[in-house]
Design a protein around this motif. Structure first.
Motif, PDB file in Angstrom:
ATOM      1  N   GLN A  83     -13.732 -10.649 -49.542  1.00 49.34           N
ATOM      2  CA  GLN A  83     -14.026 -10.524 -48.111  1.00 49.34           C
ATOM      3  C   GLN A  83     -14.248  -9.061 -47.735  1.00 49.34           C
ATOM      4  O   GLN A  83     -15.150  -8.727 -46.968  1.00 49.34           O
ATOM      5  CB  GLN A  83     -12.869 -11.104 -47.290  1.00 49.34           C
ATOM      6  CG  GLN A  83     -13.080 -11.034 -45.781  1.00 49.34           C
ATOM      7  CD  GLN A  83     -14.139 -11.997 -45.291  1.00 49.34           C
ATOM      8  OE1 GLN A  83     -14.051 -13.186 -45.504  1.00 49.34           O
ATOM      9  NE2 GLN A  83     -15.150 -11.476 -44.624  1.00 49.34           N
ATOM     10  N   LEU A  84     -13.440  -8.180 -48.314  1.00 51.43           N
ATOM     11  CA  LEU A  84     -13.612  -6.749 -48.054  1.00 51.43           C
ATOM     12  C   LEU A  84     -14.949  -6.248 -48.584  1.00 51.43           C
ATOM     13  O   LEU A  84     -15.588  -5.391 -47.969  1.00 51.43           O
ATOM     14  CB  LEU A  84     -12.460  -5.957 -48.683  1.00 51.43           C
ATOM     15  CG  LEU A  84     -11.059  -6.194 -48.098  1.00 51.43           C
ATOM     16  CD1 LEU A  84     -10.039  -5.325 -48.810  1.00 51.43           C
ATOM     17  CD2 LEU A  84     -11.033  -5.913 -46.601  1.00 51.43           C
ATOM     18  N   VAL A  85     -15.388  -6.786 -49.728  1.00 52.94           N
ATOM     19  CA  VAL A  85     -16.701  -6.411 -50.267  1.00 52.94           C
ATOM     20  C   VAL A  85     -17.802  -6.827 -49.287  1.00 52.94           C
ATOM     21  O   VAL A  85     -18.753  -6.068 -49.038  1.00 52.94           O
ATOM     22  CB  VAL A  85     -16.938  -7.049 -51.657  1.00 52.94           C
ATOM     23  CG1 VAL A  85     -18.379  -6.830 -52.117  1.00 52.94           C
ATOM     24  CG2 VAL A  85     -15.973  -6.481 -52.686  1.00 52.94           C
ATOM     25  N   GLU A  86     -17.687  -8.033 -48.729  1.00 52.33           N
ATOM     26  CA  GLU A  86     -18.674  -8.506 -47.746  1.00 52.33           C
ATOM     27  C   GLU A  86     -18.744  -7.569 -46.535  1.00 52.33           C
ATOM     28  O   GLU A  86     -19.828  -7.264 -46.031  1.00 52.33           O
ATOM     29  CB  GLU A  86     -18.310  -9.918 -47.273  1.00 52.33           C
ATOM     30  CG  GLU A  86     -18.685 -11.023 -48.250  1.00 52.33           C
ATOM     31  CD  GLU A  86     -20.145 -11.433 -48.130  1.00 52.33           C
ATOM     32  OE1 GLU A  86     -20.977 -10.616 -47.680  1.00 52.33           O
ATOM     33  OE2 GLU A  86     -20.466 -12.572 -48.501  1.00 52.33           O
ATOM     34  N   ILE A  87     -17.598  -7.110 -46.079  1.00 52.18           N
ATOM     35  CA  ILE A  87     -17.563  -6.228 -44.908  1.00 52.18           C
ATOM     36  C   ILE A  87     -18.178  -4.876 -45.251  1.00 52.18           C
ATOM     37  O   ILE A  87     -18.965  -4.323 -44.472  1.00 52.18           O
ATOM     38  CB  ILE A  87     -16.116  -6.089 -44.393  1.00 52.18           C
ATOM     39  CG1 ILE A  87     -15.641  -7.439 -43.831  1.00 52.18           C
ATOM     40  CG2 ILE A  87     -16.006  -5.009 -43.324  1.00 52.18           C
ATOM     41  CD1 ILE A  87     -14.158  -7.554 -43.674  1.00 52.18           C
ATOM     42  N   ALA A  88     -17.849  -4.353 -46.431  1.00 48.24           N
ATOM     43  CA  ALA A  88     -18.445  -3.089 -46.876  1.00 48.24           C
ATOM     44  C   ALA A  88     -19.961  -3.225 -47.007  1.00 48.24           C
ATOM     45  O   ALA A  88     -20.724  -2.319 -46.644  1.00 48.24           O
ATOM     46  CB  ALA A  88     -17.834  -2.670 -48.211  1.00 48.24           C
ATOM     47  N   LYS A  89     -20.405  -4.372 -47.503  1.00 50.03           N
ATOM     48  CA  LYS A  89     -21.840  -4.658 -47.654  1.00 50.03           C
ATOM     49  C   LYS A  89     -22.537  -4.626 -46.297  1.00 50.03           C
ATOM     50  O   LYS A  89     -23.628  -4.057 -46.143  1.00 50.03           O
ATOM     51  CB  LYS A  89     -22.006  -6.027 -48.316  1.00 50.03           C
ATOM     52  CG  LYS A  89     -23.439  -6.481 -48.516  1.00 50.03           C
ATOM     53  CD  LYS A  89     -23.450  -7.851 -49.204  1.00 50.03           C
ATOM     54  CE  LYS A  89     -24.861  -8.390 -49.377  1.00 50.03           C
ATOM     55  NZ  LYS A  89     -24.859  -9.707 -50.051  1.00 50.03           N
ATOM     56  N   ALA A  90     -21.902  -5.218 -45.292  1.00 52.71           N
ATOM     57  CA  ALA A  90     -22.487  -5.234 -43.946  1.00 52.71           C
ATOM     58  C   ALA A  90     -22.559  -3.827 -43.357  1.00 52.71           C
ATOM     59  O   ALA A  90     -23.562  -3.441 -42.741  1.00 52.71           O
ATOM     60  CB  ALA A  90     -21.669  -6.148 -43.040  1.00 52.71           C
ATOM     61  N   LEU A  91     -21.508  -3.049 -43.562  1.00 51.73           N
ATOM     62  CA  LEU A  91     -21.493  -1.684 -43.034  1.00 51.73           C
ATOM     63  C   LEU A  91     -22.575  -0.824 -43.674  1.00 51.73           C
ATOM     64  O   LEU A  91     -23.097   0.101 -43.051  1.00 51.73           O
ATOM     65  CB  LEU A  91     -20.118  -1.049 -43.259  1.00 51.73           C
ATOM     66  CG  LEU A  91     -18.945  -1.661 -42.487  1.00 51.73           C
ATOM     67  CD1 LEU A  91     -17.641  -0.996 -42.881  1.00 51.73           C
ATOM     68  CD2 LEU A  91     -19.167  -1.546 -40.983  1.00 51.73           C
ATOM     69  N   SER A  92     -22.945  -1.137 -44.920  1.00 51.31           N
ATOM     70  CA  SER A  92     -23.965  -0.353 -45.626  1.00 51.31           C
ATOM     71  C   SER A  92     -25.366  -0.563 -45.041  1.00 51.31           C
ATOM     72  O   SER A  92     -26.292   0.170 -45.383  1.00 51.31           O
ATOM     73  CB  SER A  92     -23.971  -0.720 -47.115  1.00 51.31           C
ATOM     74  OG  SER A  92     -24.552  -2.001 -47.318  1.00 51.31           O
ATOM     75  N   LYS A  93     -25.513  -1.549 -44.164  1.00 49.06           N
ATOM     76  CA  LYS A  93     -26.831  -1.860 -43.584  1.00 49.06           C
ATOM     77  C   LYS A  93     -27.048  -1.212 -42.223  1.00 49.06           C
ATOM     78  O   LYS A  93     -27.994  -1.559 -41.510  1.00 49.06           O
ATOM     79  CB  LYS A  93     -27.002  -3.378 -43.477  1.00 49.06           C
ATOM     80  CG  LYS A  93     -27.035  -4.066 -44.835  1.00 49.06           C
ATOM     81  CD  LYS A  93     -27.117  -5.581 -44.706  1.00 49.06           C
ATOM     82  CE  LYS A  93     -27.140  -6.236 -46.071  1.00 49.06           C
ATOM     83  NZ  LYS A  93     -27.142  -7.711 -46.008  1.00 49.06           N
TER      84      LYS A  93
END
Length: 515
Positions: free
Chosen positions: A150-160
């Motif tokens: 879940q934390l990876v998903e959030i980091a992925k979103a922030l990278s956009k």
């Protein structure tokens, strides 16, 4: 007056047999955190899927006005180009790719013909640090737990570089300290970057803490919008809007009728399936009695899921040692089939990956763990299968037009009910529930708590693994505290408090600060 960043007008969305959204209206101001709350199947996730382009323009009625412009999104990429990024409740990561590869999949760093892996790694590390995930960027997704995914998903979103971040149940896989850190991160991003967020959550204490406004959706319609500092933001008030009635007691009362020891684990050790020198369960001993609900509390990564899965037919781990007794007799459960035959069931925390077949209907999923009960001479009786599924649909109050509907079309909470039905139909004597109410609204939680009480009243034994301390304290007769692979404490349910549980964890961690 603050600028209106998003306005959704008269949104109506229909699926076969059900109107999911009925004339829904939503306004979100720039720089605010706006919460959407409602019971399972109320239409929250559907509304956000309309906004993000998962359901393309033309498949719904109504208008989306974003940044003063009418938008007709046909795909997620269209909305992402405008700075709208959605993190779905069900994770969308590829197990055999690394964290860094997953974070920039479809958003690769480098030129048209060559990926710049150095830049990918550096940026991945930057955003992982932002969300507090310390694992290597080269770690495969399959080798980290659901909470870390879940934390990876959030980091992925922030990278956009999102302007509007939509989070569908972002803390459902996280323990309380990690959830608090994530909510504080949203508040920080709001303050420092003027980031606008829409958060869908069933954890009402988190909603009250983080949101500037709360919009309540019930049965596909908007009921009201509450504003912090103006309206009553209490949990009782939010619940009243969600379910249309007061819910005075969150945990149903039960008079314990506890009998003899049903299952006992002694000196249980489990090693990591890949890193053979890493012990993930360390000399654990525990038991559960007939008619008893036993809780296992602990921080993410404590080894609770690994313990449960290793007991359940050695479905996790290598070099497993220790003694397992059921009804006083030592048993060797070498496979999941062995476990089921010995009346032991495990309800996984990962319903999408390990629990359900999303492309199959409810009726097939409901009977999967006990096909013998609906078949004769290895031929499935379709009528009996249908009857069983309808029976459990009614018992668990699953919202669906028919048991012929594919499980993948249900809301997350209703999928969880189907998963619970699947294992209840197997008629176990011992039921291990791993995060049984994750992503479920307060009304549905109460229903599941009632089902748990009915099971133990009938003499069954329940082991509940939960990251929600109020749930553990409200439902369990005894509580084990697990930390870093070891059982570090045991409390009677009447004596257990959040403070005592956290004290056990902190003391066993060498008084280090828990992050």
């Amino acid at each position: 007056m603050a600028k209106i960043l998003l306005e959704m007008k008269n949104i109506t969305k229909t699926f076969p047999g059900v109107k999911a959204l009925d004339n829904v209206n939503l306004q979100v101001e720039e720089g605010e955190i706006h919460a959407l709350v409602g019971e399972n199947g109320a239409g929250k996730s559907t509304l956000m899927n309309v906004l993000s382009g998962v359901y393309p323009y033309g498949s719904y009625e109504g208008d989306i006005i974003y940044d003063s412009e009418v938008c007709n999104f046909n795909a997620i990429k269209d909305s992402e180009q405008k700075g709208i990024v959605i993190i779905h409740q069900e994770l969308a990561l590829i197990p055999y790719m690394t964290i860094a590869e997953n974070m920039f999949l479809g958003n690769e760093r480098g030129s048209k013909y060559k990926i710049n892996w150095t830049e990918t790694g550096v940026l991945a590390r930057k955003y992982l640090d932002t969300v507090g995930l310390k694992d290597s960027t080269q770690t495969l997704i399959k080798d980290i737990g659901v909470g870390k995914q879940q934390l990876v998903e959030i980091a992925k979103a922030l990278s956009k570089n999102a302007r509007l971040l939509i989070l569908d149940e972002p803390t459902s896989s996280l323990n309380e300290s990690d959830s608090k850190a994530l909510l504080d991160l949203l508040l920080k991003l709001k303050k420092e970057q003027n980031l606008t967020s829409i958060i869908i959550s069933h954890k009402l204490n988190e909603v009250s803490y983080v949101a500037d406004k709360i919009t309540v959706i019930r049965d596909g319609s908007t009921i009201e919008t509450l504003t912090k500092g103006v309206d009553d933001f209490s949990e009782a008030r939010i619940i009243n809007g969600m379910v249309g009635r007061e819910l005075s007691d969150r945990f149903p009362k039960r008079v314990p009728k506890i009998g003899d020891v049903m299952m006992e684990v002694k000196d249980w050790n489990v090693y990591h399936p890949l890193y053979s020198d890493r012990k993930v369960v360390n000399n654990v001993s525990m038991n559960v009695r007939k008619g008893e609900v036993v809780g296992i509390s602990g921080l993410m990564g404590a080894g609770r899921t690994e313990l449960a899965m290793s007991i359940f037919g050695r479905s996790y781990g290598e070099n497993i040692t220790g003694t397992l007794k059921i009804n006083g007799k030592e048993v060797k459960l070498k496979t999941v089939q062995d476990a089921i035959k010995h009346k032991l069931a495990y309800v996984t925390e990962d319903r999408k990956g390990n629990g359900l077949i999303l492309t199959n209907p409810i009726k097939i999923n409901t009977t999967l763990a006990n096909l013998d009960a609906v078949s004769k001479n290895t031929v499935i009786d379709k009528d009996k299968e249908y009857e069983v599924a309808v029976d459990y649909k009614q018992k668990l109050k699953t919202k669906c037009p028919s048991v012929e509907q594919n499980v993948g079309n249900l809301s997350g909470g209703n999928q969880q009910k189907v998963l619970l039905a699947k294992w209840m139909f197997a008629d176990p004597d011992i039921l291990i529930l791993d995060e049984p109410t994750r992503g479920i609204d307060v009304g549905a939680k109460y229903e599941i708590y009632c089902i748990i009480n009915q099971l133990v009243d009938a003499g069954k034994s329940v082991i509940m693994i939960s990251s929600e301390l109020p749930e553990v304290l409200g439902m369990c007769d005894r509580v084990y505290v697990m930390n870093e692979g070891r059982m570090v404490g045991e409390l009677d349910g009447k004596e257990a408090t959040q403070e005592k549980i956290m004290t056990y964890i902190l003391q066993s961690s060498g008084n280090k600060e828990v992050k």
